[in-house]
Design a protein around this motif. Structure first.
Motif, short mmCIF file in Angstrom:
data_model
loop_
_atom_site.label_atom_id
_atom_site.label_comp_id
_atom_site.label_asym_id
_atom_site.label_seq_id
_atom_site.Cartn_x
_atom_site.Cartn_y
_atom_site.Cartn_z
N ASP A 73 -6.77 0.06 -5.82
CA ASP A 73 -6.84 1.35 -6.50
C ASP A 73 -6.19 2.49 -5.73
O ASP A 73 -6.11 3.61 -6.24
CB ASP A 73 -8.32 1.71 -6.74
CG ASP A 73 -8.73 1.33 -8.16
OD1 ASP A 73 -7.83 0.89 -8.93
OD2 ASP A 73 -9.91 1.47 -8.47
N GLU A 74 -5.77 2.20 -4.54
CA GLU A 74 -5.21 3.28 -3.71
C GLU A 74 -3.80 3.65 -4.16
O GLU A 74 -3.01 2.79 -4.56
CB GLU A 74 -5.18 2.86 -2.23
CG GLU A 74 -6.55 2.86 -1.59
CD GLU A 74 -6.44 2.70 -0.07
OE1 GLU A 74 -5.68 3.47 0.56
OE2 GLU A 74 -7.12 1.81 0.47
N PRO A 75 -3.49 4.96 -4.08
CA PRO A 75 -2.13 5.38 -4.47
C PRO A 75 -1.13 5.07 -3.36
O PRO A 75 -1.47 5.08 -2.18
CB PRO A 75 -2.28 6.89 -4.64
CG PRO A 75 -3.39 7.28 -3.73
CD PRO A 75 -4.34 6.10 -3.67
N PHE B 20 2.29 5.50 -7.40
CA PHE B 20 1.58 4.64 -8.35
C PHE B 20 0.35 4.10 -7.66
O PHE B 20 0.24 4.17 -6.43
CB PHE B 20 2.49 3.48 -8.81
CG PHE B 20 3.21 2.82 -7.66
CD1 PHE B 20 2.57 1.88 -6.85
CD2 PHE B 20 4.54 3.15 -7.35
CE1 PHE B 20 3.22 1.28 -5.78
CE2 PHE B 20 5.19 2.55 -6.27
CZ PHE B 20 4.53 1.62 -5.48
N LYS B 21 -0.60 3.58 -8.43
CA LYS B 21 -1.69 2.82 -7.80
C LYS B 21 -1.14 1.47 -7.38
O LYS B 21 -0.38 0.84 -8.13
CB LYS B 21 -2.83 2.60 -8.81
CG LYS B 21 -3.71 3.80 -8.96
CD LYS B 21 -4.96 3.40 -9.74
CE LYS B 21 -5.77 4.62 -10.07
NZ LYS B 21 -6.88 4.29 -10.98
N LEU B 22 -1.52 0.99 -6.21
CA LEU B 22 -1.00 -0.26 -5.67
C LEU B 22 -1.06 -1.38 -6.71
O LEU B 22 -0.11 -2.15 -6.89
CB LEU B 22 -1.76 -0.66 -4.40
CG LEU B 22 -1.23 -1.88 -3.66
CD1 LEU B 22 -1.25 -1.66 -2.16
CD2 LEU B 22 -2.00 -3.15 -4.02
N SER B 23 -2.18 -1.46 -7.44
CA SER B 23 -2.37 -2.53 -8.42
C SER B 23 -1.26 -2.56 -9.46
O SER B 23 -0.83 -3.63 -9.90
CB SER B 23 -3.71 -2.36 -9.13
OG SER B 23 -3.75 -1.07 -9.75
N TYR B 24 -0.78 -1.37 -9.83
CA TYR B 24 0.21 -1.31 -10.90
C TYR B 24 1.48 -2.09 -10.55
O TYR B 24 1.93 -2.96 -11.30
CB TYR B 24 0.54 0.16 -11.23
CG TYR B 24 1.70 0.31 -12.18
CD1 TYR B 24 1.59 -0.10 -13.52
CD2 TYR B 24 2.93 0.82 -11.76
CE1 TYR B 24 2.66 0.02 -14.39
CE2 TYR B 24 4.00 0.94 -12.61
CZ TYR B 24 3.86 0.53 -13.93
OH TYR B 24 4.93 0.63 -14.79
N VAL B 25 2.04 -1.79 -9.36
CA VAL B 25 3.29 -2.46 -8.99
C VAL B 25 3.03 -3.92 -8.60
O VAL B 25 3.83 -4.81 -8.90
CB VAL B 25 4.03 -1.69 -7.88
CG1 VAL B 25 5.17 -2.53 -7.28
CG2 VAL B 25 4.60 -0.39 -8.45
#
Lengths: 438, 438
Positions: B107-109, B198-203
């Motif tokens: 969840d971290e940016p 971005f949130k880490l999860s996204y990429v």
């Protein structure tokens, strides 16, 4: 022809190519078939071309002896001034050297001229003519008078009695201001370029009148005690019988970057890439490339001593800025080859030594530094504390402070060594010389 | 804040300070209290100033790893691309590194930006804000949009839906011609500078969708098999939920000498003397002086690789000329210190090696050259064919081809060595590495 080339002192106006021990006349910027030659080399070569039997003697200070041997070889005579004593003692010493060492007869003509002007072939013809006029003995002294190209404030002027090619001199004029120079020129005056000829006996006799000495060796030994006096003052001004020969060919003093570059046949020397420049000269003696783009009216010169980038006009004002630079000389030509400082740290200095074929350095020691030699090319012989050994590329020799050492190139190709100097106060003056006995 | 700094490839546009292994971001030309820092150092220092807990990861190629450790220390993370595979694989690898190696939560940016623009303090505030916007999760991707200062043809344009500080993106435009750029700007378009969060999860999720891999190590191992694809193409163009945050502060690409010198706080760096110049910048990394007189609108840069003298306008056309220069790199910073080539001959090369405190070089051997080390300062340990010995200034170590050797600086000051390399085909590639067991 007997000719004395006056080789003047060190110069900073052509920094970084000239330095405390390297005068402008030794900078190699004139293109030849095989590479580049210096003003001194060009002058010497042209003299031998017009008279292969010419006896050439360079009158100079101690610091130039190595460089002269390196560039002109062993065929040239050198009259070494033990210290600076102005032009009359210097010329007297050289004339005495010609007579006593070189065996030049009392009646033979001698030509004296500076080693460093930029000239063309007709100049050397004129030198020969000057000697011929001196030989015929109608005048005691014959000067070369340069046809002025502008009312210069830089030269003294010679006033001839007639407009003939060779005329008697009516009077001499000190360096004038521009207006006065114009008047002189209107009256037919010529520049006094310090080029003259005489019978050897004439100057040798004047020397004996003014100085108490027996022969060359005696004069050399007491040189330090001599009074400073110029040749003009001691001889020229007191002589009623002087002739002048007009010369209208090319003759330039290349004393600033601006004038020096005018005489360069190519606009670049060394590893140089250029694009879209106008009236730009680049001289690079380093082994890294110089790239010059979009510049105008500029001189760029790079050597181991430093890098100069200057507008051509501005280049004549270089001296005070070079005076600000305090660093040891990083490149020098010696009689035995050359050295280049490649790295300097607080307590070490690394230099590359190139020993020419058949040459050797002095047998010497240092009080305050150790040294390590790594031979990188060639073969030769090293002597360390009287022990001799053959050396070749890859060999390493370590020398502690106090130990005597030398390197001898007994081969017919270059011997190159990387020398690492180690110590707290590394100084060229920390050196004792010894005789090598073997 | 988690930040990925993209550190791009080598560049010749800032020759002679940048070269095949030295990119412009590592050139030290920005003045600080203690000396000079590079763009990379300045960027890193400013990030830590605004967020001392920031996790900074540099995404780069193998050739920059040594330099990054040398300049930024060991606190920075490095995501090493085994080969070049465009921006999507590079960012995917770095994000995977952040998650699996650095332990950054899903969840971290994460902020991604280039390492080399010239910026001021407000830029770092903006980066932090960008991270905050990404963290709030309203958009999957948040771009920084630069307020255009002129209709540039060099950038892609971002069209925002509103003129708000933060707006949704309506569309992206490819690099336009000048006229089209004017129209875009009139409509409120912003430059796309490749800065986004971005949130880490996204990429990481997008990466798993497009690439078959388990974790960082797996992705790293199969990196060479990945398709080249840009982040814009793989992610941005397919994403409907993108926001843009306007930025109007200073942000410059210092890609040419002309733009780089605009950002210099002093007009000279290094040993430089100047007189009567106008709009002239001089950078000298050599230990000999550079004297610059009467020049205008020029850049002069001197390094061990070469010397550049150029008109500022003309400096952008440098590349084809630098391409003509063929010579080995003569100065490089390594993770353990630095080396400088001080002399090159046909069958020898002499270099100065500086080993930083606590560092050591690889245990290695060469097939085709002998080497000689002369220690010139500091103390340490040398290992030659598994035999270890203490070394200090003045010590000499000779190594024949084939022998394994290394130098270890176990002291807290620099260890400096002059290394003479001897052989017919001296080449940096002639090197075998070994494990040192002791």
């Amino acid at each position: 022809m007997n000719i004395i080339l006056l080789s003047g002192g060190s110069g900073k106006r052509l920094w970084p190519l000239s330095n405390d021990i390297r005068s402008k006349q030794f900078i190699k910027i004139f293109k030849t078939a095989d590479g580049y030659e210096s003003m001194a080399q060009s002058m010497y070569r042209h003299i031998l071309k017009i008279d292969s039997d010419a006896k050439v003697t360079v009158a100079t200070g101690r610091s130039q002896v190595s460089e002269i041997h390196n560039q002109l070889g062993d065929g040239v005579g050198i009259s070494v001034e033990p210290c600076r004593r102005d032009t009359f003692p210097a010329i007297a010493l050289a004339v005495s050297y010609l007579h006593d060492v070189q065996g030049v007869g009392m009646d033979e003509p001698v030509v004296v001229c500076p080693v460093d002007p930029y000239v063309e072939d007709d100049y050397f013809e004129a030198l020969k003519k000057l000697a011929d006029i001196a030989a015929d003995g109608r005048s005691n002294l014959v000067l070369m008078g340069m046809e002025p190209t502008y009312p210069s404030e830089k030269y003294g002027y010679i006033m001839p009695k007639t407009k003939d090619k060779v005329a008697e001199v009516s009077s001499f004029k000190e360096k004038p201001d521009e207006e006065t120079a114009k008047h002189y020129i209107a009256e037919g005056a010529l520049w006094n370029a310090g080029i003259f000829a005489f019978k050897l006996s004439y100057v040798l006799n004047r020397a004996h009148e003014l100085i108490d000495f027996t022969d060359y060796k005696d004069l050399y030994d007491k040189y330090e005690t001599l009074q400073k006096i110029s040749f003009d003052y001691a001889v020229v001004e007191k002589e009623p019988s002087i002739a002048v020969m007009r010369f209208s060919g090319v003759w330039k003093d290349l004393g600033t970057w601006n004038t020096l570059t005018e005489a360069m046949s190519d606009s670049t020397v060394g590893d140089v890439i250029t694009d879209k420049n106008e009236n730009v000269h680049v001289i690079n003696t380093l082994d890294i490339p110089v790239l010059v783009m979009g510049m105008k009216d500029a001189v760029i010169a790079a050597s181991h001593d430093g890098i100069l980038v200057t507008d051509k006009e501005q280049s004549s004002h270089i001296k005070p800025f070079v005076d600000m630079i305090e660093q040891p000389v990083r490149y020098a030509e010696k009689s035995w080859g050359s050295f280049t400082v490649v790295d300097v740290e607080d307590e070490s200095m690394t230099i590359k030594i190139t020993l020419n074929p058949g040459q050797q350095m002095n047998y010497h020691s240092h009080d305050r530094r150790d040294e390590v030699w790594t031979v990188v090319s060639g073969t030769g012989r090293a002597v360390v504390d009287d022990v001799s050994q053959e050396v070749k590329a890859g060999d390493v020799i370590t020398m502690h402070a106090g130990c005597r050492h030398t390197l001898i190139n007994n081969s017919d190709s270059e011997l190159q060594v990387i020398e690492v100097q180690l110590g707290k106060d590394i100084d060229v003056k920390d050196k004792h010389k010894f005789e090598l006995t073997d």
